[in-house]
Design a protein around this motif. Structure first.
Motif, short mmCIF file in Angstrom:
data_model
loop_
_atom_site.label_atom_id
_atom_site.label_comp_id
_atom_site.label_asym_id
_atom_site.label_seq_id
_atom_site.Cartn_x
_atom_site.Cartn_y
_atom_site.Cartn_z
N CYS A 116 0.85 -1.20 0.00
CA CYS A 116 0.00 0.00 0.00
C CYS A 116 0.88 1.25 0.00
O CYS A 116 1.92 1.28 0.66
CB CYS A 116 -0.90 0.02 1.23
N HIS A 117 0.42 2.26 -0.73
CA HIS A 117 1.16 3.52 -0.80
C HIS A 117 0.29 4.71 -0.40
O HIS A 117 0.71 5.85 -0.56
CB HIS A 117 1.73 3.72 -2.20
N GLY A 118 -0.90 4.44 0.11
CA GLY A 118 -1.79 5.51 0.53
C GLY A 118 -2.99 4.97 1.27
O GLY A 118 -3.19 3.76 1.40
N ALA A 119 -3.84 5.90 1.73
CA ALA A 119 -5.00 5.54 2.55
C ALA A 119 -6.02 4.70 1.79
O ALA A 119 -6.61 3.77 2.35
CB ALA A 119 -5.65 6.81 3.10
N LEU A 134 1.91 -3.67 3.82
CA LEU A 134 3.24 -3.04 3.82
C LEU A 134 3.04 -1.63 3.29
O LEU A 134 2.72 -1.45 2.12
CB LEU A 134 4.21 -3.81 2.91
N LEU A 135 3.19 -0.65 4.16
CA LEU A 135 2.95 0.75 3.80
C LEU A 135 4.29 1.40 3.51
O LEU A 135 5.20 1.40 4.35
CB LEU A 135 2.24 1.46 4.95
N SER A 136 4.40 2.01 2.31
CA SER A 136 5.68 2.59 1.89
C SER A 136 5.50 3.69 0.86
O SER A 136 4.43 3.79 0.26
CB SER A 136 6.57 1.49 1.30
N PRO A 137 6.56 4.49 0.64
CA PRO A 137 7.80 4.55 1.40
C PRO A 137 7.65 5.48 2.60
O PRO A 137 7.21 6.61 2.48
CB PRO A 137 8.81 5.12 0.40
N VAL A 138 8.00 4.98 3.76
CA VAL A 138 7.86 5.78 4.98
C VAL A 138 8.94 6.86 5.04
O VAL A 138 8.64 8.01 5.33
CB VAL A 138 7.93 4.87 6.23
N PHE A 139 10.18 6.49 4.73
CA PHE A 139 11.31 7.42 4.74
C PHE A 139 12.01 7.35 3.39
O PHE A 139 11.75 6.44 2.60
CB PHE A 139 12.29 7.04 5.87
N PRO A 140 12.91 8.29 3.10
CA PRO A 140 13.66 8.21 1.83
C PRO A 140 14.37 6.85 1.72
O PRO A 140 14.87 6.32 2.70
CB PRO A 140 14.68 9.34 1.95
N THR A 141 14.36 6.31 0.51
CA THR A 141 14.91 4.98 0.31
C THR A 141 15.71 4.90 -0.99
O THR A 141 15.34 5.53 -1.97
CB THR A 141 13.79 3.93 0.30
N ILE A 150 6.01 9.13 3.05
CA ILE A 150 4.83 9.24 3.90
C ILE A 150 5.16 10.03 5.16
O ILE A 150 4.40 10.89 5.58
CB ILE A 150 4.29 7.84 4.24
N GLY A 151 6.29 9.71 5.78
CA GLY A 151 6.71 10.39 7.01
C GLY A 151 6.01 9.82 8.23
O GLY A 151 4.97 9.16 8.14
N PRO A 152 6.57 10.09 9.42
CA PRO A 152 6.05 9.51 10.66
C PRO A 152 4.62 9.95 11.01
O PRO A 152 3.83 9.13 11.47
CB PRO A 152 7.03 9.97 11.74
N VAL A 153 4.29 11.23 10.81
CA VAL A 153 2.97 11.72 11.23
C VAL A 153 1.87 11.08 10.39
O VAL A 153 0.89 10.53 10.92
CB VAL A 153 2.91 13.26 11.14
N ARG A 154 2.02 11.13 9.07
CA ARG A 154 1.00 10.53 8.20
C ARG A 154 0.95 9.01 8.37
O ARG A 154 -0.12 8.42 8.35
CB ARG A 154 1.29 10.91 6.75
N PHE A 155 2.13 8.38 8.56
CA PHE A 155 2.15 6.95 8.81
C PHE A 155 1.28 6.62 10.03
O PHE A 155 0.45 5.71 9.99
CB PHE A 155 3.58 6.44 9.03
N GLY A 156 1.48 7.35 11.12
CA GLY A 156 0.71 7.11 12.33
C GLY A 156 -0.78 7.30 12.13
O GLY A 156 -1.59 6.49 12.58
#
Length: 197
Positions: A116-119, A134-141, A150-156
């Motif tokens: 998954c890459h979004g809501a 599997l939600l990605s990309p959370v951080f630069p890769t 996505i970043g920590p806030v949106r991930f949460g």
């Protein structure tokens, strides 16, 4: 780290998942050697001519080391190898080409993981009764240089609303896992940063 799967009767996805990659991890066998028992291996070698041979070697080592084998995009190969589950890329889940995969997962009581890459994709994964997303990309890769993260806030936020366990993927390390809001990640997946897990 343990996976909190609150939906009774479903399988539990591994909380540590090594993702294979033809370019960044062409031979995953050495990396599999440092994984603790119960960790997972997501076989994603899509484009190699030797996929079946690689898959057989990965499956044999996974059995010896008591690792959970998940095969990406090919439930028939997963069934042939005796894998514990199948992983569906987001596009496959979105377009509904799932009857064979879902039938195998449900008949054999195997794991179903969905990328998954979004809501909206998380909503589809929940509707398909996936065991985890599997939600990605959370951080630069390095796998997707320059891709929006996505970043920590949106991930949460997304993880709390998802209704299923979420495994963080994309630039993940133990340090990055600690940056995610407490209780939102059921685990982490990575290609190159799983040493010492």
């Amino acid at each position: 780290m343990t996976v909190a799967n609150t939906r009774p009767g479903l399988n539990t996805a591994p909380s540590i998942l090594l993702v294979t990659d033809e370019i960044r991890l062409p031979d995953p066998l050495e990396a599999m050697g440092i994984l603790p028992p119960g960790a997972g291996v997501l076989l994603r070698h899509y484009g190699t001519d030797q996929r079946r041979n690689m898959a057989k070697a990965v499956a044999a080592l996974a059995r010896r080391r008591r690792l959970v084998l998940i095969v990406a995009g090919d439930w028939r190969l997963a069934a042939e190898l005796g894998a514990e589950g199948v992983h569906l890329p987001e596009g496959l889940a979105r377009h509904g080409l799932l009857a064979g995969a879902l039938g195998w997962v449900r008949r054999r009581r195997r794991l179903l993981l969905i990328a998954c890459h979004g809501a909206m994709a998380l909503g589809r994964a929940r509707n398909l009764e996936a065991d985890a997303a599997l939600l990605s990309p959370v951080f630069p890769t390095a796998s997707h240089p320059g891709a929006a993260c996505i970043g920590p806030v949106r991930f949460g936020l997304w993880a709390r609303r998802a209704g299923l366990p979420i495994i963080a993927l994309g630039g993940m390390s133990k340090r990055h896992l600690r940056r995610l809001p407490r209780g939102t990640a059921a685990g982490m997946a990575a290609i190159g940063s799983l040493s010492g897990c």
